[in-house]
Structures are given as structure tokens and as C-alpha cells.
Motif scaffolding. Structure first.
Motif, PDB file in Angstrom:
ATOM      1  N   ASP A  83       0.831  -1.206   0.000  1.00 18.71           N
ATOM      2  CA  ASP A  83       0.000   0.000   0.000  1.00 18.71           C
ATOM      3  C   ASP A  83       0.867   1.259   0.000  1.00 18.71           C
ATOM      4  N   TYR A  84       1.975   1.225   0.728  1.00 17.30           N
ATOM      5  CA  TYR A  84       2.872   2.394   0.753  1.00 17.30           C
ATOM      6  C   TYR A  84       3.437   2.652  -0.645  1.00 17.30           C
ATOM      7  N   PHE A  85       3.902   1.593  -1.299  1.00 14.13           N
ATOM      8  CA  PHE A  85       4.513   1.765  -2.614  1.00 14.13           C
ATOM      9  C   PHE A  85       3.491   2.193  -3.657  1.00 14.13           C
ATOM     10  N   LYS A  86       2.269   1.678  -3.555  1.00 14.54           N
ATOM     11  CA  LYS A  86       1.220   2.095  -4.490  1.00 14.54           C
ATOM     12  C   LYS A  86       0.888   3.571  -4.291  1.00 14.54           C
ATOM     13  N   GLY A  87       0.878   4.008  -3.062  1.00 11.18           N
ATOM     14  CA  GLY A  87       0.636   5.417  -2.785  1.00 11.18           C
ATOM     15  C   GLY A  87       1.760   6.307  -3.294  1.00 11.18           C
ATOM     16  N   LEU A  88       2.977   5.791  -3.237  1.00 17.45           N
ATOM     17  CA  LEU A  88       4.135   6.561  -3.675  1.00 17.45           C
ATOM     18  C   LEU A  88       4.218   6.648  -5.190  1.00 17.45           C
ATOM     19  N   LEU A  89       4.045   5.517  -5.865  1.00 26.36           N
ATOM     20  CA  LEU A  89       4.260   5.461  -7.314  1.00 26.36           C
ATOM     21  C   LEU A  89       3.016   5.806  -8.118  1.00 26.36           C
ATOM     22  N   GLY A  90       1.857   5.756  -7.491  1.00 27.46           N
ATOM     23  CA  GLY A  90       0.638   6.232  -8.142  1.00 27.46           C
ATOM     24  C   GLY A  90       0.025   5.250  -9.125  1.00 27.46           C
ATOM     25  N   THR A  91       0.533   5.182 -10.347  1.00 25.95           N
ATOM     26  CA  THR A  91      -0.103   4.387 -11.382  1.00 25.95           C
ATOM     27  C   THR A  91       0.037   2.890 -11.113  1.00 25.95           C
ATOM     28  N   GLU A  92      -0.976   2.132 -11.521  1.00 24.77           N
ATOM     29  CA  GLU A  92      -0.949   0.680 -11.306  1.00 24.77           C
ATOM     30  C   GLU A  92       0.188   0.019 -12.070  1.00 24.77           C
ATOM     31  N   SER A  93       0.546   0.581 -13.236  1.00 25.09           N
ATOM     32  CA  SER A  93       1.594  -0.026 -14.052  1.00 25.09           C
ATOM     33  C   SER A  93       2.963   0.065 -13.395  1.00 25.09           C
ATOM     34  N   ALA A  94       3.099   0.938 -12.396  1.00 24.25           N
ATOM     35  CA  ALA A  94       4.387   1.105 -11.720  1.00 24.25           C
ATOM     36  C   ALA A  94       4.587   0.094 -10.606  1.00 24.25           C
ATOM     37  N   TYR A 119      18.557 -18.816 -13.830  1.00 22.49           N
ATOM     38  CA  TYR A 119      18.331 -18.286 -12.483  1.00 22.49           C
ATOM     39  C   TYR A 119      16.871 -17.836 -12.373  1.00 22.49           C
ATOM     40  N   ARG A 120      16.257 -18.171 -11.242  1.00 22.61           N
ATOM     41  CA  ARG A 120      14.845 -17.831 -11.053  1.00 22.61           C
ATOM     42  C   ARG A 120      14.571 -17.600  -9.576  1.00 22.61           C
ATOM     43  N   GLY A 121      13.984 -16.456  -9.272  1.00 25.63           N
ATOM     44  CA  GLY A 121      13.707 -16.094  -7.889  1.00 25.63           C
ATOM     45  C   GLY A 121      12.249 -16.225  -7.513  1.00 25.63           C
ATOM     46  N   HIS A 122      11.930 -15.770  -6.291  1.00 29.05           N
ATOM     47  CA  HIS A 122      10.581 -15.883  -5.737  1.00 29.05           C
ATOM     48  C   HIS A 122       9.957 -14.504  -5.491  1.00 29.05           C
ATOM     49  N   CYS A 123      10.411 -13.498  -6.210  1.00 25.20           N
ATOM     50  CA  CYS A 123       9.907 -12.140  -6.007  1.00 25.20           C
ATOM     51  C   CYS A 123       8.390 -12.083  -6.183  1.00 25.20           C
ATOM     52  N   ARG A 124       7.742 -11.297  -5.319  1.00 22.42           N
ATOM     53  CA  ARG A 124       6.287 -11.108  -5.425  1.00 22.42           C
ATOM     54  C   ARG A 124       5.909  -9.635  -5.584  1.00 22.42           C
ATOM     55  N   LEU A 125       6.922  -8.771  -5.709  1.00 20.99           N
ATOM     56  CA  LEU A 125       6.631  -7.352  -5.851  1.00 20.99           C
ATOM     57  C   LEU A 125       7.683  -6.689  -6.740  1.00 20.99           C
ATOM     58  N   VAL A 126       7.215  -6.056  -7.813  1.00 22.18           N
ATOM     59  CA  VAL A 126       8.087  -5.323  -8.732  1.00 22.18           C
ATOM     60  C   VAL A 126       7.702  -3.854  -8.695  1.00 22.18           C
ATOM     61  N   LEU A 127       8.692  -2.992  -8.505  1.00 18.83           N
ATOM     62  CA  LEU A 127       8.467  -1.556  -8.456  1.00 18.83           C
ATOM     63  C   LEU A 127       9.176  -0.892  -9.637  1.00 18.83           C
ATOM     64  N   LYS A 128       8.478   0.074 -10.265  1.00 16.02           N
ATOM     65  CA  LYS A 128       9.030   0.759 -11.431  1.00 16.02           C
ATOM     66  C   LYS A 128       8.990   2.273 -11.208  1.00 16.02           C
ATOM     67  N   PRO A 129       9.983   2.821 -10.562  1.00 17.45           N
ATOM     68  CA  PRO A 129       9.996   4.263 -10.308  1.00 17.45           C
ATOM     69  C   PRO A 129      10.207   5.054 -11.601  1.00 17.45           C
ATOM     70  N   SER A 130       9.789   6.325 -11.581  1.00 15.71           N
ATOM     71  CA  SER A 130       9.963   7.186 -12.746  1.00 15.71           C
ATOM     72  C   SER A 130      10.864   8.371 -12.460  1.00 15.71           C
ATOM     73  N   SER A 131      11.415   8.463 -11.259  1.00 12.00           N
ATOM     74  CA  SER A 131      12.281   9.594 -10.917  1.00 12.00           C
ATOM     75  C   SER A 131      13.275   9.185  -9.839  1.00 12.00           C
ATOM     76  N   ARG A 175      11.295   2.649 -16.489  1.00 16.30           N
ATOM     77  CA  ARG A 175      10.525   3.880 -16.716  1.00 16.30           C
ATOM     78  C   ARG A 175      11.400   5.132 -16.683  1.00 16.30           C
ATOM     79  N   MET A 176      12.597   5.013 -16.149  1.00 16.74           N
ATOM     80  CA  MET A 176      13.532   6.150 -16.133  1.00 16.74           C
ATOM     81  C   MET A 176      14.421   6.058 -17.373  1.00 16.74           C
ATOM     82  N   ASN A 177      13.851   6.434 -18.516  1.00 21.57           N
ATOM     83  CA  ASN A 177      14.514   6.176 -19.797  1.00 21.57           C
ATOM     84  C   ASN A 177      14.724   7.426 -20.645  1.00 21.57           C
ATOM     85  N   ASN A 178      14.786   8.575 -20.011  1.00 16.41           N
ATOM     86  CA  ASN A 178      14.901   9.821 -20.764  1.00 16.41           C
ATOM     87  C   ASN A 178      16.347  10.188 -21.102  1.00 16.41           C
ATOM     88  N   ILE A 179      16.518  10.754 -22.294  1.00 16.94           N
ATOM     89  CA  ILE A 179      17.761  11.420 -22.642  1.00 16.94           C
ATOM     90  C   ILE A 179      17.598  12.859 -22.180  1.00 16.94           C
TER      91      ILE A 179
END
Length: 551
Positions: A83-94, A119-131, A175-179
Motif C-alpha cells: 500500500d505504501y509503494f502504491k501510494g508513492l508510485l501512483g499508477t498501477e503499471s508502476a 536463475y529464477r527467484g521468488h519475487c512477489r513485488l516489482v516496483l518501477k519508479p519514474s524519478s 521507466r527512467m529512460n529519458n535522454i
């Protein structure tokens, strides 16, 4: 395919063998081409079109390495954290949430696995920051709650360094892909870490510049990942390593502190050059968010030639002659053995650009600003190596299509190996005189163990070697029908012991990750390893960044 030539002096598209070579090649047509920005044939080393040939899901890393246990100091990701990360990153795609949503498993799987399915892990949460600000807040929160994090770029690595081992949070930088900025006078580029290498290079091409790094995975890999592994690639011979071309870095430490060192000067001797610590540290002491890169002018004329040679000794002679004749325009000198080229032919069904088959092949690229000047130097080199009997046969690209076709024989090796099954990959540096001997000794060891053969009962298909001869970087690849513990026991620690005896490096450009962590002592002294651990403890006292790897 490149045009052919036998004994006539009217064309040099295909080189005659020494016995048929005329004394002077004075009437060759112009062979330089004004090569368009994208000259490589394979834009990515991730063979997505070939995935149906493998298991869709490999074994969990925790099963492959049963002695590796989850560190109990790390917290479990809960709904409150999500819930904290969803509040921070905003969009569902993040946020890809597999903690509260069981249906997200398939969406998370690409971030849990490397492209080799090793190699394969057990991650259950992926975060995609934009800044950078979002990265800072994420890391501070994770540090305060002792949540382990794996920074991830394009996920094209080969040593398991960019995927989780257990349930670490994946911090994907896509998502941080700007020139951000480019100075067309100085060639200084400021770019975000998630920018894809090929996209950046195409942008630079439109400005008349080139990125000083080129590699097979450029269609997928990120600039931040390149820096964090200190990727070498195909242009190191000409432009040097990222340690030299990187002027500044912005990174976020595990406690959320932003390290702002985006210097745009080539000369800056004010204090320690701290940015160098982040280059090659594989995301273990901080997450790179931006970089400033010195980019050279894009060459206006480019030539590519492919040669067949009868021995590794001849390849060394050809390299020495190339440095003498081609000097400042020599941009790549790649070595491929006959076995690697046979695999490319088998998978692609293409005809070889040379008439015969040879134990070794070399691909040479020259890049310069004057076609006539470069052509004269190349002609002199070709005459010399043919007259001395160093080169047995060869072909020279006449246009852009042929340039890409010849490069495909080098860059197609990775894809061909992946298509045939599992691959044990060793990226190593060895003094040039003995570089290929490792391939021969490894093949002999695998044969003695009864593991190499043409039938399914033999797990190993082939042992091949190729790489960047210009900087003594060998890629030893053991192609298998399946990953097999017997093969790994034969290979390790034998390969690393062999390298250590010759004062080589067990990792030339791919990093350590999980695969080579326990073998670092074969290339680094206890004192050096101790200093590295002190740096890790200083920057990441809670050890939340990329745990279980590196050192």
C-alpha cells in the motif's frame, strides 16, 4: 553476401589465397560504405523468438543452490508495504503486486528469471519508479523496514546478478529512460539509467555521434545496467571502458541519500573519484539513476572484413599486423573458433561467407573519417597478411548489407548457442598468448569425463570459444542439451584455477553476480576482497541491496 574474388585484381571483395595473390592490388573498387547508424545485425542477445525451444520456467535458484539460505534479518513484504509503494508510485503499471494479487504471477515471472532460464527467484513485488526522488523514497523505506531489493535494468546479464534469489523486491529502472541533455559541441550526454542502449545510440547517430559501448544485447540492455556491470563490448579496443568515458553519475544509496555527482567535465581532480565505485559494483552499494557520458564523433567510413586462419598463432600474428597497419582506425578485432561458426551455420542455415572451413576466424572493423585514407591503409594490411601467409582466406564487405551480414557471424553466436539448449558461459580475461588454450583444455577435460558427444546421453554438445581479441577477453561457452550437475563439477573450479595460474581474471565484463561470487578469490587477494567488504558495509550496513551476490 559479400562479392567473391579469385585471382583477378579488378575486385577485392573476396581475398584470394596467397598462392593466387597478385603482387599489387592497385585497381580495387572502393569498398568503404557510409554505414548507417544501425550497423549491427542482432539488436539483442535475448533470443525471445527462440524461447519455445527451452523450458518456459527454469528451476528456482534456491533449488539449484540448496546451500544458499534466505537471510532471516530481511522482512517479509506485507500488504502494508504494498500500500505504501502504491501510494508513492501512483499508477498501477508502476507496481506489479503478487503479494495481495495471486493472479499477478505471470506478470512477475519475466522479472524473476534471467533470459537463459538459469536463475529464477521468488519475487512477489516489482516496483518501477519514474524519478530519482521515487528511487530515494523506495530505498529509504526498504532500508527502514529491512526489505531486500534487487536493482534491475534490461535483465540481459549472464551471471544471475539482476534477478532475485528469494523474495527480494525487484526495482526495475525501465521507466527512467529519458535522454536529458546532449551537447553537440563537446559530445557530452546526460541520460537516465533506464534508457536502452540502442535507442540512445540511434539518438546520437542523428547528431553525428556514437555511444562508446556496443554489444549484442543493445536492443534490451539499459545504460544503468551497462555501468553497474562495467560492460566492455565490441568497441572497447577503440573507445576504452566505461570507467574512462563516464564523466559523472547520480546514484541513490540504500538509506535514500542521493549522490549527485553529475559532473560534465573531463578534468575534475577535486577529491576522490567516488563515481568509479558504482561502475562495476552490480547494484550492491547504490542504484545508478543518471549518468554523464563522453561520446565520440560517429565515424563516416566503416569497413568490415572476415578472415579464415589455420591456427591461433596466425590469429595473433594477424592482430599484431592489424595494429601496425591500421592503428588509429582499428575499432574491433574479434576472434571466433570454427566450432562457434559451425553452430551458427547449423541454427541459421546460412551459407558461410568463405568457401572453406577453418579452425579460426577473425572479424576486423575499421572506423574513420576519410574513405580514401582508410582504404589505402586497409589495402596495405590485406596485401601484407596475404603475402606472408598469415590469412588463409577472407571476404570484405562492399556495402551496409554485407557489413551487417559479416557481423552476424560474430553476434549470432550467442543466439545460436541459446537455441540449442543450456549454456555454461565463462567471460574471462587471459594473457593473449594463452587465451585460446583454455578452450582446448576445457574441451579435453569434458571429453575425458565422457560428457561430450552427439547423442542425447551426452549432456554437452560442444565447447566453443570466441571474444574480443583486442582486449584479451575470451568467451568460453559449453553448449549443453540440458543443465547437468556433472558438467558443472567438471568445469568448476577447474576453469577458475586454470585462469588463476595465469594471473587472469574470472570476470572480464559480465560481472560476478551469483555465479562467480564464491570464486572471487581466484582473481582478487584477501586484502582486496576485505576492502570491498568494508565498502559494502559502509554504504549498505543493512545489506539490503542485491543480497547473496558479488562478495
Amino acid at each position: 553476401m559479400a562479392c567473391r574474388h579469385r585471382s583477378s585484381t579488378t575486385t577485392l571483395a573476396r581475398l584470394a589465397k596467397p598462392a593466387r595473390l597478385t603482387p599489387r592490388l592497385t585497381t580495387q573498387p572502393q569498398v568503404q560504405s557510409q554505414v548507417a547508424p544501425a550497423v549491427r545485425c542482432f539488436s539483442s542477445s535475448r533470443p525471445s523468438q527462440l524461447k519455445e525451444t527451452r523450458c518456459q520456467q527454469g528451476k528456482f535458484t534456491s533449488e539449484t543452490y540448496p546451500g544458499l539460505k534466505r537471510d532471516p534479518r530481511y522482512g517479509q513484504v506485507t500488504k502494508e508495504h504494498v500500500d505504501y509503494f502504491k501510494g508513492l508510485l501512483g499508477t498501477e503499471s508502476a507496481v506489479i503486486d503478487g503479494v495481495t494479487n495471486e493472479n499477478a504471477t505471470d506478470d512477475i515471472e519475466p522479472f524473476n528469471s534471467d533470459w537463459m532460464r538459469k536463475y529464477r527467484g521468488h519475487c512477489r513485488l516489482v516496483l518501477k519508479p519514474s524519478s530519482t526522488e521515487e528511487v530515494s523514497k523506495i530505498l529509504k523505506y526498504c532500508n527502514d523496514n529491512t526489505l531486500a531489493v534487487v536493482p534491475q535494468g534490461g535483465n540481459t546479464g549472464l551471471v544471475g546478478g539482476s534477478v532475485p534469489v528469494f523474495d527480494e523486491i525487484v526495482l526495475n529502472m525501465g521507466r527512467m529512460n529519458n535522454i536529458i541533455e546532449f551537447d553537440e559541441v563537446s559530445g557530452i550526454l546526460t541520460v537516465e539509467a533506464g534508457a536502452i542502449l540502442e535507442v540512445v545510440d540511434q539518438f546520437l547517430a542523428s547528431k553525428g555521434y556514437i555511444f562508446p559501448l556496443d554489444l549484442g544485447a543493445k536492443g534490451s540492455c539499459h545504460i544503468g545496467g551497462n555501468l553497474s556491470t562495467n560492460a566492455g563490448g565490441l568497441r572497447l579496443l577503440r573507445y576504452g571502458s566505461l570507467h574512462g568515458t563516464t564523466l559523472g553519475i547520480e546514484a541513490v544509496l540504500p538509506d535514500g541519500t542521493v549522490v549527485d555527482d553529475l559532473c560534465k567535465l573531463r578534468k575534475n581532480n577535486t577529491g576522490y573519484d567516488v563515481k568509479q565505485l558504482f561502475i562495476g559494483s552490480e547494484g550492491t552499494i547504490g542504484v545508478i539513476t543518471k549518468a554523464v557520458i563522453q561520446c565520440p564523433q560517429r565515424p563516416k567510413a566503416q569497413n568490415v572484413a572476415l578472415f579464415g586462419l589455420e591456427s591461433y598463432e596466425a590469429a595473433q600474428q594477424a592482430f599484431r599486423e592489424a595494429k601496425g597497419h591500421l592503428s588509429e582506425i582499428l575499432s574491433a578485432f574479434e576472434l571466433m573458433d570454427g566450432a562457434s561458426q559451425a553452430l551458427v551455420r547449423q541454427v541459421t542455415k546460412k551459407n558461410s561467407p568463405l568457401e572453406g572451413e577453418y579452425p579460426f576466424y577473425c572479424l576486423i572493423e575499421t572506423s574513420g573519417s576519410n574513405s580514401d585514407h582508410d582504404g589505402e591503409k586497409l589495402q596495405a594490411f590485406l596485401e601484407d597478411v596475404m603475402e606472408k601467409g598469415i590469412v588463409a582466406d577472407g571476404t570484405l564487405a562492399q556495402d551496409e548489407t554485407q557489413v551487417r551480414a559479416l557481423w552476424s557471424w560474430r553476434e549470432g553466436i550467442t543466439e545460436a548457442l541459446g537455441h540449442l539448449g543450456g549454456v555454461y558461459k565463462y567471460d574471462v580475461s587471459i594473457p593473449l598468448a594463452e587465451m585460446y588454450q583454455l578452450v582446448e583444455d576445457t574441451k579435453a577435460r569434458v571429453e575425458e569425463a565422457g560428457l561430450l558427444g552427439d547423442t542425447d546421453e551426452h549432456p554437452v554438445r560442444a565447447v566453443v570459444g570466441y571474444g574480443h581479441m583486442g582486449d584479451s577477453n575470451l568467451h568460453l561457452n559449453v553448449s549443453t542439451r540440458r543443465y547437468d550437475e556433472r558438467v558443472e563439477k567438471v568445469l568448476e573450479p577447474f576453469v577458475y584455477e586454470w585462469i588463476a595460474k595465469r594471473q587472469g581474471s574470472i570476470s572480464a565484463e559480465h560481472g560476478l553476480g551469483l555465479a562467480k561470487k564464491k570464486y572471487i578469490g581466484f582473481s582478487r587477494t584477501p586484502t582486496m576482497v576485505g576492502l570491498m567488504k568494508q565498502l559494502k558495509d559502509l554504504y549498505d550496513p543493512n545489506a539490503i541491496l542485491n543480497p547473496y551476490k558479488y562478495i
